[in-house]
Scaffold this active site. Structure first.
Site, mmCIF file in Angstrom:
data_model
loop_
_atom_site.group_PDB
_atom_site.id
_atom_site.type_symbol
_atom_site.label_atom_id
_atom_site.label_comp_id
_atom_site.label_asym_id
_atom_site.label_seq_id
_atom_site.Cartn_x
_atom_site.Cartn_y
_atom_site.Cartn_z
ATOM 1 N N ASP A 1 -1.463 -98.381 -1.992
ATOM 2 C CA ASP A 1 -2.335 -99.494 -2.332
ATOM 3 C C ASP A 1 -2.331 -100.472 -1.168
ATOM 4 O O ASP A 1 -1.537 -100.355 -0.231
ATOM 5 C CB ASP A 1 -1.830 -100.159 -3.612
ATOM 6 C CG ASP A 1 -2.856 -101.103 -4.224
ATOM 7 O OD1 ASP A 1 -3.988 -101.150 -3.717
ATOM 8 O OD2 ASP A 1 -2.516 -101.789 -5.198
ATOM 9 N N ASP B 1 0.811 -100.210 -9.563
ATOM 10 C CA ASP B 1 1.507 -101.299 -10.246
ATOM 11 C C ASP B 1 0.979 -101.571 -11.645
ATOM 12 O O ASP B 1 1.647 -102.193 -12.446
ATOM 13 C CB ASP B 1 1.422 -102.601 -9.425
ATOM 14 C CG ASP B 1 -0.006 -102.976 -9.054
ATOM 15 O OD1 ASP B 1 -0.941 -102.354 -9.601
ATOM 16 O OD2 ASP B 1 -0.180 -103.887 -8.218
ATOM 17 N N ASP C 1 -2.277 -97.189 -13.832
ATOM 18 C CA ASP C 1 -1.800 -96.318 -12.752
ATOM 19 C C ASP C 1 -0.752 -95.311 -13.232
ATOM 20 O O ASP C 1 -0.390 -94.398 -12.488
ATOM 21 C CB ASP C 1 -1.169 -97.164 -11.622
ATOM 22 C CG ASP C 1 -2.208 -97.961 -10.860
ATOM 23 O OD1 ASP C 1 -3.332 -97.464 -10.710
ATOM 24 O OD2 ASP C 1 -1.890 -99.077 -10.411
#
Length: 921
Positions: A338, A633, A637
């Site tokens: 990410d 997070d 996910d």
């Protein structure tokens, strides 16, 4: 249980529709706007149970312990113990069983210890929540919240259950459930029954945050019945496959089993029929082969090496939940990361500001806005159209959206005091994700103004004037459009996030019926601000280390592609080119097209991506043979984190569900910690190979004596007893092997490409080195000292050593075989410290634990051959001085031969290693 309580049982809770009319919902929940009574809440708590996420436990400890007792290597020892018991060797059978139990207990304790490391993380949900009980507000523990409770929602609080708003309006950060980073407005009035439940404008959900506003809400779902609990349950159903090391260890165990059983089956008839051994001797021979071939210390040593890796990573702010995952990290070939908070610091800051006629660099020294009329108007507007609060003396206590906090810091840079009293706020039009703007109506002295900020492309059509350099407004012209679009396009190309700011005066007569549509028209553009979430300073070096190690980086983010590319290029990702693929483009790709894209080996950015996209990317990479690490997070996910080989959750910003689904948790949310973990995984894998070489090397000098005994038809007596072999494998061998598991990283560890997923932990080169070179030299030395001792005592080929004076000579000879193997172990331990480099490169004394292990090994061996009671158990005797001198050079001979072998290997590879290499992608 009363009938009303039975109607509210969990099985019937699905009948409660949170999107029906509020009066119907309150009736179905058997509650009121003033909340429940304490007694009613207590009864409901018995029905619904605590409001908490239930973690699905893995195998219970009895099953885990049994698993350690029936591993293939343990089964071989069970077979050896059974044969010993059948043959009447009770003491040996008991010793073998004790070995099995100790190994199983040791491995079990280490595994349990590592798996509990993550339990030190704090709970995700808040500990208490304010509810209305008996009509009055009171704090209660979150776990005691029940359906029908009325909770008080305030700015900065985290929601503890799914609830329907009864009054008020709030802005909610739903990123934990939806991945959307911008706060969304939730109001009590809309009575929204359209679309998915997560988009309902009058519902709030467990695990989300209130960023602004106040409201009351009635709870309709708690615990595992919430949206958070539902996704948690789904993510827990996704199992995980064995790690590469787990798979390889199983293969190794079966290989050893086949070798041990095969040699036993092959040589028992040879011993009985060809060599003329009795059945009892043949059985003892089979036991000896089994025990000699089984590396009893292998499994506990591997377990301890992985456990040490877990503890080392914990000190580096990485918590690993599954002990075997440490090794998987070392084989990682692709990291899907990410952007926000992982590559960046998760702290927005304004770097530039543009007003008509001037461009300000806000990364330089502070600018006095009092000398810049247009900049002063811009700074004043962003302070007014803002819900965040700065604490100059307590920066850790700043409250609000990161973007709004960045705007307040910008105003401070321009010389304004963002903490000064603001004007009276008359109205607030919350940020609307569809309109992509926010407005406030504020009274300052005798003037009322609308202040608006939002996406430049959304604000431009609403503007009819522009503030000139002196701050005075003038009509909008075509040249202004070209300039405005030019600056927006140029800054967007640099990956900056842009906000346009505008305002207009409002007459008092407009206020009573002022709507959003009426307020946000005929605006005067004040300027554009550009902000960026700066990359972490240590990430660039970590990215460079990934490239040196042949690890490919792919950015998977929900942010805009240009913004992601700016950050990626700033830290060195995509040095050979960087393609941006949007979520829309990915949705339109066929699987074959995605496979072809990923097969290029290029570093990519997947922008505006969803959690489903993450799973799809991970699946495609794994199908191509990659070992994938995936960061995440949010709750959404969790499935992707479980699907990846290594799921990496954020410890600070991550949700409880993401941390539960992940294999690894970063307590600092830092990409550099992932690279540190990869390096630690490679080190652990290398160390596993080192002590496998060390352990396997001793199989040859333990097996060869039995072969000499069998092939000679018993004319050469057994050079070792089974008890002496057990003393070697568990007494003298174990501590040096454990110390090799603590070996430092070998030079060049992160300068070689990741190994293939299918690469065996044991290969032909390792076996040639262990069994052939180290083991072969050791076997020659051991048989030499055994035969020399026999000859020195007057033994001739074929003499009976079972009784008489030659029996004592034979005991002394077996003692020297035992001590000879111990001496060779010392040389093997030093040689096994490195796979490629020379001992000088790694340092002779850099692993002090190994030298302590060698010292223990020598002391242990001395006790076995000098202490009378121990001598009786193991069949040893005190050696003469000349015999000790005879075996003293053995360590140097074993190590020296291996050092020459590695030197020759380095010399052969020298030309290739000095040749220029193409950059790794």
């Amino acid at each position: 249980m009363s009938q009303s309580q039975a109607d509210l049982a969990p099985d019937n809770l699905s009948a409660v529709n949170p999107q029906e009319s509020i009066d119907r919902l309150l009736r179905d929940l058997r509650t009121r706007r003033t909340g429940l009574s304490d007694r009613d809440a207590a009864r409901r708590l018995l029905v619904f149970g605590p409001n908490e996420l239930v973690r699905r436990r893995g195998r219970g400890w009895p099953r885990e312990l049994i698993g350690q007792l029936i591993h293939p290597l343990a089964l071989l020892l069970w077979l050896a113990g059974l044969l010993a018991a059948v043959s009447g060797t009770t003491a040996l059978a008991v010793a073998i069983i004790v070995v099995i139990l100790l190994n199983a207990l040791f491995a079990f304790v280490q595994e349990r210890h590592a798996e509990r490391a993550v339990e030190a993380l704090t709970a995700y949900l808040p500990m208490t929540v304010r509810v209305l009980r008996d009509g009055a507000p009171k704090p209660v523990e979150v776990r005691e919240l029940v359906p029908g409770d009325v909770i008080l929602v305030e700015e900065g609080e985290r929601i503890s259950a799914d609830a329907r708003l009864l009054s008020g309006s709030v802005e909610m950060d739903l990123s934990t459930l939806t991945g959307e980073s911008l706060p969304l407005l939730r109001e009590a009035d809309p009575f929204d029954t359209r679309g998915p439940i997560l988009e309902a404008r009058d519902l709030v959900f467990s695990g989300t945050n209130c960023t602004e506003g106040e409201a009351t809400a009635v709870v309709f779902n708690t615990g595992m019945h919430t949206e958070l609990g539902r996704i948690a349950a789904l993510s827990q159903r996704v199992g995980h496959e064995d790690s590469p090391l787990e798979t390889q260890v199983k293969h190794v165990a079966w290989l050893i089993a086949m070798v041990a059983v095969g040699t036993g089956i092959a040589f028992v008839p040879i011993g009985s029929l060809v060599a003329g051994l009795s059945l009892g001797d043949a059985v003892n021979f089979a036991i000896g082969l089994l025990v000699a071939n089984v590396p009893e210390g292998l499994l506990p040593t591997i377990t301890l090496a992985l456990a040490v890796g877990v503890r080392v990573l914990a000190r580096n702010r990485v918590l690993v939940k599954r002990i075997s995952a440490v090794e998987t990290l070392g084989s990682t070939s692709v990291i899907c990361t990410d952007k926000t908070g992982t590559l960046t610091m998760n702290r927005m800051r304004v770097t530039r500001a543009w007003t008509p006629g001037q461009e300000l660099d806000l990364t330089a020294s502070p600018t006095d806005a009092t000398s810049l009329s247009a900049a002063r108007r811009l700074a004043g507007a962003v302070v007014a159209c803002n819900n965040a609060h700065l604490e100059p003396d307590r920066p850790d206590e700043e409250e609000g959206d990161p973007t709004e906090l960045a705007l307040l810091h910008m105003s401070s840079t321009l010389g304004l005091d963002p903490g000064a009293p603001r004007g009276e706020r008359i109205a607030l039009f919350h940020f609307d994700p569809a309109l992509r703007r926010m407005s406030t109506v504020d009274r300052d002295a005798d003037r009322v103004r609308v202040h608006t900020k939002g996406a430049p492309e959304e604000l431009l059509p609403l503007c009819r004037a522009v503030a000139g350099p002196d701050g005075a407004a003038r009509p909008w012209g075509e040249d202004d459009t070209a300039i405005f679009e030019g600056i927006v396009s140029a800054w967007a190309e640099e990956g900056l996030r842009l906000l346009a700011v505008a305002e207009r005066d409002v007459d008092e007569v407009e206020l009573p019926g002022l709507t959003r549509e009426l307020a946000e028209r005929d605006l005067t553009l004040l300027g554009v601000v550009a902000m960026i979430d700066p990359p972490r300073p240590e990430v660039a070096e970590a990215v460079d280390r990934c490239h040196s190690a042949g690890i490919r980086l792919i950015v998977v983010t929900g942010d805009h592609g240009l913004t992601a590319r700016g950050i990626a290029e700033a830290v060195g990702i995509g040095h050979a080119g960087l393609r941006i693929v949007t979520g829309t483009e990915l949705d339109q790709m066929l699987e074959s097209e995605l496979d072809a894209l990923l097969a290029t080996g290029d570093e990519l950015i997947f922008a505006r991506s969803s959690p489903e996209d993450k799973m799809r990317i991970a699946d495609a990479l794994q199908d191509q043979g990659h070992v994938v690490a995936m960061t995440g997070d949010g709750v959404n996910d969790a499935p992707a984190l479980r699907r990846a080989d290594i799921g990496v959750a954020m410890g600070r910003s991550g949700t409880d569900v993401a941390r539960e689904a992940a294999t690894m948790v970063l307590t600092d949310d830092n990409f550099a910690s992932i690279v540190t973990a990869v390096e630690a995984g490679r080190r652990v894998y290398d160390n596993v190979r080192k002590f496998i070489v060390y352990i396997f090397a001793h199989a040859t000098p333990e097996v060869v004596p039995f072969l000499a005994y069998a092939l000679s038809g018993g004319r050469i007596p057994l050079p070792l007893t089974v008890m002496q072999i057990l003393a070697i494998d568990l007494g003298t061998e174990t501590l040096p092997a454990l110390a090799l598991g603590r070996e430092r990283a070998e030079p060049g560890l992160m300068a070689r490409p990741p190994r293939e997923r299918t690469q065996n932990v044991i290969d032909s080169a390792m076996l040639a080195r262990a069994w052939g070179l180290l083991g072969g030299i050791s076997a020659v030395l051991v048989m030499t000292v055994f035969l020399v001792t026999l000859r020195h005592g007057g033994w001739q080929l074929g003499d009976d050593v079972s009784s008489g004076p030659l029996h004592d000579v034979w005991r002394q000879a077996t003692t020297m075989s035992f001590l000879g193997i111990v001496a060779c172990q010392v040389g093997t331990a030093v040689a096994a410290r490195t796979q490629h480099a020379s001992l000088r490169q790694v340092g002779l004394f850099s692993n002090r634990l190994l030298w302590w292990g060698i010292a223990y090994e020598i002391v242990f061996a001395a006790i076995l051959v000098t202490v009378p009671p121990v001598q009786q158990v193991f069949g040893t005797t005190r050696p003469d001085l000349w015999q000790v001198v005879f075996i003293a050079p053995f360590p140097l001979l074993v190590w020296g031969a291996d050092e020459l072998w590695r030197w020759n290997a380095r010399r052969r590879q020298g030309v290739a290693s000095l040749a220029p290499r193409p950059p790794r992608v």
